[in-house]
Design an enzyme around this catalytic site. Sequence first.
Site, PDB file in Angstrom:
ATOM      1  N   GLY A 162      -2.054 -10.135  -1.808  1.00  0.00           N
ATOM      2  CA  GLY A 162      -1.653 -10.926  -1.132  1.00  0.00           C
ATOM      3  C   GLY A 162      -0.373 -10.446  -0.503  1.00  0.00           C
ATOM      4  O   GLY A 162       0.067 -11.104   0.377  1.00  0.00           O
ATOM      5  N   ASN A 167      -4.566   7.010   7.752  1.00  0.00           N
ATOM      6  CA  ASN A 167      -4.543   5.776   6.589  1.00  0.00           C
ATOM      7  C   ASN A 167      -5.375   4.626   7.163  1.00  0.00           C
ATOM      8  O   ASN A 167      -5.020   3.716   7.403  1.00  0.00           O
ATOM      9  CB  ASN A 167      -2.929   5.167   6.876  1.00  0.00           C
ATOM     10  CG  ASN A 167      -2.550   4.222   5.413  1.00  0.00           C
ATOM     11  OD1 ASN A 167      -3.546   3.937   4.925  1.00  0.00           O
ATOM     12  ND2 ASN A 167      -1.329   4.086   5.285  1.00  0.00           N
ATOM     13  N   TYR A 175      -4.495  -3.999   9.158  1.00  0.00           N
ATOM     14  CA  TYR A 175      -3.824  -4.468  10.282  1.00  0.00           C
ATOM     15  C   TYR A 175      -4.708  -5.057  11.242  1.00  0.00           C
ATOM     16  O   TYR A 175      -4.415  -6.139  11.942  1.00  0.00           O
ATOM     17  CB  TYR A 175      -2.898  -3.289  10.975  1.00  0.00           C
ATOM     18  CG  TYR A 175      -1.740  -2.746   9.858  1.00  0.00           C
ATOM     19  CD1 TYR A 175      -1.191  -3.419   9.030  1.00  0.00           C
ATOM     20  CD2 TYR A 175      -1.674  -1.390   9.946  1.00  0.00           C
ATOM     21  CE1 TYR A 175      -0.200  -3.141   8.105  1.00  0.00           C
ATOM     22  CE2 TYR A 175      -0.653  -0.832   9.017  1.00  0.00           C
ATOM     23  CZ  TYR A 175      -0.059  -1.856   8.341  1.00  0.00           C
ATOM     24  OH  TYR A 175       0.872  -0.868   7.224  1.00  0.00           O
ATOM     25  N   GLU A 228       9.668  -0.545   9.861  1.00  0.00           N
ATOM     26  CA  GLU A 228       9.878   0.540   9.675  1.00  0.00           C
ATOM     27  C   GLU A 228       8.863   1.123   8.623  1.00  0.00           C
ATOM     28  O   GLU A 228       8.346   2.066   8.699  1.00  0.00           O
ATOM     29  CB  GLU A 228      11.126   1.230   9.271  1.00  0.00           C
ATOM     30  CG  GLU A 228      11.268   2.379   8.907  1.00  0.00           C
ATOM     31  CD  GLU A 228      11.390   3.613  10.209  1.00  0.00           C
ATOM     32  OE1 GLU A 228      10.982   4.837   9.728  1.00  0.00           O
ATOM     33  OE2 GLU A 228      11.314   3.099  11.251  1.00  0.00           O
ATOM     34  N   GLY A 235      -4.151  -6.074  -2.978  1.00  0.00           N
ATOM     35  CA  GLY A 235      -5.237  -6.964  -3.078  1.00  0.00           C
ATOM     36  C   GLY A 235      -4.838  -8.551  -3.573  1.00  0.00           C
ATOM     37  O   GLY A 235      -5.342  -9.451  -3.927  1.00  0.00           O
ATOM     38  N   VAL A 258       3.183  -1.846  -0.750  1.00  0.00           N
ATOM     39  CA  VAL A 258       2.775  -2.681  -1.885  1.00  0.00           C
ATOM     40  C   VAL A 258       2.569  -1.371  -3.040  1.00  0.00           C
ATOM     41  O   VAL A 258       1.487  -0.576  -2.614  1.00  0.00           O
ATOM     42  CB  VAL A 258       1.771  -3.543  -1.485  1.00  0.00           C
ATOM     43  CG1 VAL A 258       1.452  -4.423  -2.763  1.00  0.00           C
ATOM     44  CG2 VAL A 258       2.411  -4.678  -0.356  1.00  0.00           C
TER      45      VAL A 258
END
Length: 162
Positions: free
Chosen positions: A97, A126, A133, A85, A95, A89
């Site tokens: 990870g 986005n 992804y 959902e 950056g 970060v």
Amino acid sequence: MSAIIIRAAQADDIDTIQAFIRALADYERLAHEVRADRETLGRYLFGPRPMAEVLIAEADGSAVGFALFFHNFSTFEGRPGLYLEDLFVLPEARGLGAGKALLSRLAALAMERDCARLEWSVLDWNEPSIAFYRALGARAMDEWTVQRVDGQALVRLAALQP
């Protein structure tokens, strides 16, 4: 910075989870739509019948990201899946990870739970997330569109029952 640690959220993480939800909503320009509060989150995440789960990403002992997910089911596969959902970060931790670690842990959970797939939605504007992804092997399901019934439309639809 130390290595990223991924852990299951606990009930005492509610304030952190709520802060991540608000930060994500700000990023997605949807802060006006956030209605989740501590009580509701606590009930549905950690109550007697949890409806979703949360993973927390930590760096140097501080929470830097989260993933909120739940099970769905594929009738075609005849197996469960995981639906992500929310993934977020903190900008200052990008950056490091954390996003990749959260998605990797979700993929591992999907495999441990015999899930056929892991899926999620992303806003079409986005581009940084979409590129991220794709680099991890995700593919767009462009032929599908999300449908939603909420608010008064949900009330009206429920009232149509015979």
